[in-house]
Design an enzyme around this catalytic site. Structure first.
Site, mmCIF file in Angstrom:
data_model
loop_
_atom_site.group_PDB
_atom_site.id
_atom_site.type_symbol
_atom_site.label_atom_id
_atom_site.label_comp_id
_atom_site.label_asym_id
_atom_site.label_seq_id
_atom_site.Cartn_x
_atom_site.Cartn_y
_atom_site.Cartn_z
ATOM 1 N N ARG A 68 18.404 17.361 14.194
ATOM 2 C CA ARG A 68 18.958 18.203 13.137
ATOM 3 C C ARG A 68 20.023 17.467 12.317
ATOM 4 N NH1 ARG A 68 22.182 22.503 14.086
ATOM 5 N NH2 ARG A 68 21.628 22.573 16.297
ATOM 6 N N ASP A 187 15.802 20.890 -11.983
ATOM 7 C CA ASP A 187 14.560 20.893 -11.220
ATOM 8 C C ASP A 187 13.595 19.949 -11.940
ATOM 9 O OD1 ASP A 187 12.052 21.408 -10.088
ATOM 10 O OD2 ASP A 187 12.570 23.494 -9.634
ATOM 11 N N LYS A 212 4.914 19.202 -4.134
ATOM 12 C CA LYS A 212 4.063 19.023 -5.301
ATOM 13 C C LYS A 212 3.719 17.543 -5.513
ATOM 14 C CE LYS A 212 4.799 23.492 -5.834
ATOM 15 N NZ LYS A 212 5.959 23.874 -5.010
#
Length: 391
Positions: A68, A187, A212
């Site tokens: 983590r 973005d 993507k």
């Protein structure tokens, strides 16, 4: 004398960034480290490293500690993406929304919960801000109104360009100037660093849904924020506390995806530009959206029923998401932006006749044949579509 270039082209960085040490390790392909934890026999030293991470969020020096806090395979992808975007650092997350959530949590923890945002954004980004799920408050504005919308508690300005799904573009340098000292988050999912590097225009934070184009094959879910090291440290602390970590196998797939990113984006963009031109000339199409910057996304509005087009494709896959090697089409008002209030959707240009096409690497003639059939019979006198084709 070694005359090799120290500054490398994007295509070279895409292939080699994050892999520079492999030859010295006697490796060619990057290793996948699946460990969740790592052995340490010096607990005092471990305590000091944990204290250092808690203070700055800097990556612990020496061997890994716990999955983590960070993972060597994921770190390779982060290094490579930062190099491609031209930033000091990058921090990867389990999804693009986890990445955006972490940014909002960082600013909110500083008492800066107000966000200024420009529509359209990806539908779930819009919903996260509008619903205030993380305690944020949003002011929606157009690019020219950013400066006037800022408040003392504004922690972030958020834009997406080209925007999802209308492909509207924003002058990033002008918006960055309007932000003043408030961080601008861009973005950059649609453009990728192949077409646009927002940090060069004044953005402090660059967000990708790495699901993507960065992954590029429809088989990995991920998000990443490219930024300066100071902000990266805060993001790592949030990631550690909230657990939105990226799996090592996903990190490996993303690093592999980056190596072909420039080739994929340019080839798909050529296909998209060709299809945008044909759609613009087609009487069955009312309007075509294609950005000046280019890219592999095309949006278009039809005179007929958009749902019939979705039902009529055979080669193109009717599915949400984008950026894969194969072409995908979807109806934003029904899927990706359904969660946005209908009036807000329409005000942002997302009308009920709009279709969003993610163009892949198939032969453009085959793609056009599929679209042509799905659009149905040609009727009436041909009239050119209203075009916002600027590429």
């Amino acid at each position: 004398m070694d005359t090799r270039r120290t500054t490398r082209a994007l295509a070279t960085e895409a292939v080699h960034a994050g892999r520079d040490d492999l030859a010295g390790l006697g490796l060619h392909a990057p290793p996948i480290d699946l460990s969740t934890t790592y052995p340490s026999y010096d607990s005092r030293a471990e305590a000091a490293r944990i204290d250092a991470f808690a203070t700055t969020g800097a990556e612990p020096e020496g061997p890994p500690v716990y999955g983590r806090l960070g993972n060597p395979t994921v770190a390779r992808f982060e290094t490579a993406l930062a190099r491609l975007e031209g930033t000091e650092s990058a921090v990867a997350f389990a999804s693009g929304m986890a990445a955006l959530s972490a940014v909002l949590l960082v600013r909110g923890s500083m008492g800066l919960r107000h966000v200024v945002a420009v529509r359209p954004l990806y539908g779930c980004s819009d919903h996260l801000l509008t619903a205030g799920l993380l305690g944020s408050e949003v002011t929606w504005t157009d690019p020219a109104g950013v400066a006037d919308a800022l408040r003392p508690d504004t922690g972030l300005v958020l834009v997406e360009t080209p925007a999802n799904p209308t492909l509207a573009e924003i002058d990033l340098r002008a918006v960055a100037h309007a932000c003043g000292s408030v961080p601008l988050l861009v973005d950059n999912t649609f453009a990728t660093p192949v077409l646009q590097r927002p940090a060069e225009h004044g953005a402090r934070l660059v967000l990708h849904s790495a699901t993507k184009y960065l992954g590029g094959h429809g088989d990995v879910l991920a998000g990443v924020v490219a930024c300066d090291e100071e902000f990266a440290g805060r993001l790592r602390q949030v990631r550690f506390a909230t657990g939105g970590v990226l799996h090592p196998l996903a990190g490996y797939l993303l690093l592999r995806g980056l190596s072909t990113l420039p080739v994929r984006v340019r080839a798909a963009s050529a296909n998209a530009a060709g299809l945008a031109g044909r759609l613009t000339a087609d009487p069955r199409v009312a309007r075509v959206h294609y950005p000046r910057i280019g890219g592999a996304m095309v949006s278009f509005e039809v005179h007929g029923d958009p749902h019939e087009v979705i039902a009529g494709v055979r080669l193109i896959t009717p599915a949400v998401s984008l950026g894969s090697v194969d072409s995908l089409i979807q109806h934003p008002a029904s899927i990706s932006h359904r969660i946005v209030d209908a009036e807000d959707r329409r005000d942002a240009g997302v009308n009920d006749r709009l279709l969003r096409l993610s163009v892949g690497l198939e032969d453009v003639e085959d793609l056009w044949a599929d679209l042509d059939a799905a659009l149905g019979e040609r009727a009436g006198t041909p009239a050119p579509a209203e075009a916002s084709v600027r590429g």
